[in-house]
Design a protein around this motif. Structure first.
Motif, PDB file in Angstrom:
ATOM      1  N   PHE A  29      -3.651  -4.422  -1.945  1.00 12.95           N
ATOM      2  CA  PHE A  29      -3.155  -3.902  -3.227  1.00 12.95           C
ATOM      3  C   PHE A  29      -4.291  -3.316  -4.039  1.00 12.95           C
ATOM      4  N   SER A  30      -5.427  -3.995  -4.053  1.00 14.29           N
ATOM      5  CA  SER A  30      -6.550  -3.581  -4.884  1.00 14.29           C
ATOM      6  C   SER A  30      -7.242  -2.319  -4.374  1.00 14.29           C
ATOM      7  N   ASN A  31      -6.821  -1.802  -3.243  1.00 17.34           N
ATOM      8  CA  ASN A  31      -7.414  -0.586  -2.696  1.00 17.34           C
ATOM      9  C   ASN A  31      -6.816   0.689  -3.282  1.00 17.34           C
ATOM     10  N   GLY A  54      -9.472  -0.549  -9.577  1.00 18.84           N
ATOM     11  CA  GLY A  54     -10.173  -1.659 -10.222  1.00 18.84           C
ATOM     12  C   GLY A  54      -9.721  -1.915 -11.649  1.00 18.84           C
ATOM     13  N   GLY A  55      -8.950  -1.001 -12.182  1.00 22.33           N
ATOM     14  CA  GLY A  55      -8.432  -1.149 -13.530  1.00 22.33           C
ATOM     15  C   GLY A  55      -9.318  -0.584 -14.620  1.00 22.33           C
ATOM     16  N   SER A  56     -10.434   0.025 -14.253  1.00 22.04           N
ATOM     17  CA  SER A  56     -11.378   0.489 -15.277  1.00 22.04           C
ATOM     18  C   SER A  56     -10.998   1.830 -15.878  1.00 22.04           C
ATOM     19  N   SER A  57     -10.105   2.541 -15.227  1.00 21.30           N
ATOM     20  CA  SER A  57      -9.730   3.877 -15.689  1.00 21.30           C
ATOM     21  C   SER A  57      -8.212   3.981 -15.771  1.00 21.30           C
ATOM     22  N   THR A  58      -7.736   4.550 -16.882  1.00 15.58           N
ATOM     23  CA  THR A  58      -6.300   4.708 -17.084  1.00 15.58           C
ATOM     24  C   THR A  58      -5.995   6.095 -17.639  1.00 15.58           C
ATOM     25  N   ASN A  74      -5.226  -7.817  -9.934  1.00 12.88           N
ATOM     26  CA  ASN A  74      -5.311  -7.700  -8.473  1.00 12.88           C
ATOM     27  C   ASN A  74      -5.192  -9.047  -7.776  1.00 12.88           C
ATOM     28  N   ALA A  75      -5.527 -10.125  -8.459  1.00 14.96           N
ATOM     29  CA  ALA A  75      -5.369 -11.450  -7.869  1.00 14.96           C
ATOM     30  C   ALA A  75      -3.891 -11.803  -7.692  1.00 14.96           C
ATOM     31  N   ARG A 100      -1.799   7.233  -3.096  1.00 15.46           N
ATOM     32  CA  ARG A 100      -2.272   7.257  -1.709  1.00 15.46           C
ATOM     33  C   ARG A 100      -3.769   6.997  -1.596  1.00 15.46           C
ATOM     34  N   THR A 101      -4.479   6.953  -2.733  1.00 16.78           N
ATOM     35  CA  THR A 101      -5.910   6.674  -2.739  1.00 16.78           C
ATOM     36  C   THR A 101      -6.224   5.575  -3.754  1.00 16.78           C
ATOM     37  N   GLY A 102      -7.510   5.265  -3.873  1.00 13.98           N
ATOM     38  CA  GLY A 102      -7.935   4.285  -4.865  1.00 13.98           C
ATOM     39  C   GLY A 102      -7.986   4.843  -6.268  1.00 13.98           C
ATOM     40  N   ARG A 103      -7.853   6.146  -6.369  1.00 13.44           N
ATOM     41  CA  ARG A 103      -7.834   6.785  -7.687  1.00 13.44           C
ATOM     42  C   ARG A 103      -6.390   7.010  -8.107  1.00 13.44           C
TER      43      ARG A 103
END
Length: 124
Positions: A29-31, A54-58, A74-75, A100-103
């Motif tokens: 999920f965190s990927n 990672g949650g740092s960007s929205t 993510n936990a 489809r990506t981490g972004r």
């Protein structure tokens, strides 16, 4: 293939708040970046908010900026959408989706997995 299950929708008066949750099954999920979209009757599905892996960007649609907040844990394999100061025009089925990506971006076609949706109705 990840499965996404939304919850938290309902009926609320204008000015009220709701918190949507989207629980993801499976690993990794965190990927991936995650997003929220919505679709009102007779309208196309539209972007609401997105968050990086990672949650740092929205990012937010202009129509919800300052009222909605996207976050993720993510936990718990869960992404949230806190909706405040709701308006009747926020009424729609809300969907979470996995990028489809981490972004992330705002392009619907770049989201590869979708939940079944949860109804949000805001009365005036």
């Amino acid at each position: 293939q990840v499965q996404l299950v939304e919850s938290g929708g309902g009926l609320v008066q204008a000015g009220g708040s709701l918190r949507l949750s989207c629980a993801a099954s499976g690993r990794f999920f965190s990927n991936y970046g995650m997003g929220w979209f919505r679709q009102a009757p007779g309208k196309e599905r539209e972007f609401v908010a997105a968050i990086s892996r990672g949650g740092s960007s929205t990012d937010y649609a202009d129509s919800v900026m300052g009222r909605f907040t996207i976050s993720r844990d993510n936990a718990k394999n869960t992404v949230y959408l806190q909706m405040n100061s709701l308006k009747p025009e926020d009424t729609a089925v809300y969907y979470c989706a996995q990028h489809r990506t981490g972004r992330y971006n705002t392009v619907l076609a770049d989201f590869q997995s979708w939940g079944q949706g949860t109804q949000v109705t805001v009365s005036s």
